[in-house]
Design a protein around this motif. Structure first.
Motif, PDB file in Angstrom:
ATOM      1  N   GLU A  71     -34.146 -26.045  -6.995  1.00 54.60           N
ATOM      2  CA  GLU A  71     -32.707 -26.203  -7.232  1.00 54.60           C
ATOM      3  C   GLU A  71     -31.988 -26.624  -5.952  1.00 54.60           C
ATOM      4  O   GLU A  71     -31.130 -27.515  -5.972  1.00 54.60           O
ATOM      5  CB  GLU A  71     -32.105 -24.903  -7.759  1.00 54.60           C
ATOM      6  CG  GLU A  71     -30.602 -24.997  -7.994  1.00 54.60           C
ATOM      7  CD  GLU A  71     -29.952 -23.673  -8.349  1.00 54.60           C
ATOM      8  OE1 GLU A  71     -28.740 -23.680  -8.642  1.00 54.60           O
ATOM      9  OE2 GLU A  71     -30.652 -22.638  -8.320  1.00 54.60           O
ATOM     10  N   SER A  74     -32.767 -30.254  -5.148  1.00 52.12           N
ATOM     11  CA  SER A  74     -32.159 -31.140  -6.137  1.00 52.12           C
ATOM     12  C   SER A  74     -30.662 -31.296  -5.892  1.00 52.12           C
ATOM     13  O   SER A  74     -30.124 -32.405  -5.963  1.00 52.12           O
ATOM     14  CB  SER A  74     -32.402 -30.591  -7.542  1.00 52.12           C
ATOM     15  OG  SER A  74     -31.737 -31.361  -8.516  1.00 52.12           O
ATOM     16  N   ARG A  75     -30.000 -30.202  -5.589  1.00 49.73           N
ATOM     17  CA  ARG A  75     -28.547 -30.247  -5.390  1.00 49.73           C
ATOM     18  C   ARG A  75     -28.161 -30.713  -3.993  1.00 49.73           C
ATOM     19  O   ARG A  75     -27.111 -31.329  -3.803  1.00 49.73           O
ATOM     20  CB  ARG A  75     -27.952 -28.866  -5.661  1.00 49.73           C
ATOM     21  CG  ARG A  75     -28.000 -28.447  -7.123  1.00 49.73           C
ATOM     22  CD  ARG A  75     -27.318 -27.116  -7.339  1.00 49.73           C
ATOM     23  NE  ARG A  75     -25.922 -27.123  -6.871  1.00 49.73           N
ATOM     24  CZ  ARG A  75     -25.137 -26.051  -6.866  1.00 49.73           C
ATOM     25  NH1 ARG A  75     -25.608 -24.882  -7.303  1.00 49.73           N
ATOM     26  NH2 ARG A  75     -23.893 -26.120  -6.439  1.00 49.73           N
TER      27      ARG A  75
END
Length: 247
Positions: A71, A74-75
Motif C-alpha cells: 500500500e 502504491s500510494r
C-alpha cells in the motif's frame, strides 16, 4: 543521507521520537508518511501540514507487513527513506516462572517488525536514488536495563542486524542507526516527566544537527547516549550497568 527532497516513511510516527522527527524532517522540505497503530495520534502528527500523510501499520504478522508495504509503495512510489522507529518497552520479572507474552510481543515489534518491513521494501529502495534505511535502537542495546530485559535484548539484536545490513547494502542503500538515550516520551508510563531523562525537543534538535553532518554518521548518537554506547570500550561497563539497574 540527504536531509531534504526525500519521501520518508517513518513507523511509530504517531508519538514520541517518531512524531517529533517526522515533523522536523517535514520542516526541512521532505514529504513524510507516518505509520502506526493508532489513527488519531497519526492525524495529530500531520495536522495542518501539507505533504505529510498517515498510514495505519500492523506489524503483528509477515502478511500484514507485506500488505502495508504494498500500500505504501502504491500510494507513495517516491519513498526513498525507510525509518524503522516503532517500538515497545515493558517491564518483566524473570525470577519466577510466568508468561512469555511480553518477550514475544517485544521481539515481534522491535526486531521482527524492522526486519520484515525492510525485507518487504528492499527491492523498491534498491531502485531509488539517495535511498536510506534508519533503524532506531537504544542506548540499552549496549548496556541493558535489568527491568526491561526483552526490550534491551531486542535493541542489541537490531544493532547487530543493522551492522550486517549496512555491509550488505554498502554502495547501494545507506544504512544508519539511531540510538537514543532515555528521552522524555510516553514509551513507558510517566516517562515524559521523569527527572534525568532528556527533553524530547532537545533530543530532536541535536539529532537533526547530526543528520545534517556530511557525511551522515553511521551511528547517530547524541552526547547523552555516549555513556552507554562506549561503556564497554572505555572499561566502565559495570558502572553503566549499575546506573541502568537503578532506574
Amino acid at each position: 543521507m540527504k536531509t531534504t527532497g526525500n519521501t520518508i516513511l517513518i513507523t511509530g510516527g504517531g508519538s514520541g521520537i517518531g512524531s517529533e522527527l517526522a515533523q522536523r524532517f517535514h520542516d526541512m522540505g521532505n514529504s513524510v508518511i507516518v505509520a502506526g497503530r493508532t489513527r488519531a495520534s497519526l492525524e495529530e502528527t500531520i495536522s495542518g501540514r501539507a505533504n505529510m500523510h498517515a498510514l495505519t501499520f500492523d506489524a503483528s504478522t509477515p502478511e500484514s507487513i507485506d500488505a502495508f508495504a504494498a500500500e505504501a509503495v502504491s500510494r507513495f512510489p517516491a519513498i526513498n527513506v525507510l525509518f524503522n522507529n516503532a517500538g515497545i518497552m515493558e517491564r518483566e520479572d524473570l525470577t519466577t516462572r510466568g508468561s512469555t507474552d511480553i518477550a514475544e510481543r517485544t521481539l515481534v515489534t522491535n526486531l521482527l517488525g524492522p526486519i520484515r518491513l525492510t525485507n518487504a521494501l528492499i527491492d523498491h529502495l534498491n531502485g531509488q536514488d539517495d535511498a536510506a534505511i534508519v533503524n532506531t535502537t537504544s542506548g540499552l542495546a549496549f548496556v541493558p536495563m535489568k527491568a526491561t530485559p526483552s526490550y534491551s535484548a531486542s535493541k542489541a539484536a537490531l544493532h547487530s542486524w543493522t551492522i550486517s545490513l549496512r555491509e550488505q547494502l554498502r554502495g547501494k542503500v545507506e544504512v544508519i542507526e539511531l540510538a537514543p538515550p532515555a528521552v522524555r516520551t510516553e514509551l513507558t508510563p510517566g516517562q515524559s516527566t521523569r527527572e534525568g531523562y532528556m527533553p524530547l525537543d532537545d533530543y530532536a534538535s541535536e539529532v537533526m544537527g547530526l543528520f545534517q553532518q556530511v557525511p551522515t554518521p553511521e551511528e547517530v548518537l547524541v552526547k547523552n547516549v555516549h555513556f552507554l554506547r562506549f561503556a564497554e570500550r572505555e572499561n566502565r561497563f559495570e558502572q553503566a550497568l549499575a546506573m541502568t539497574s537503578a532506574f
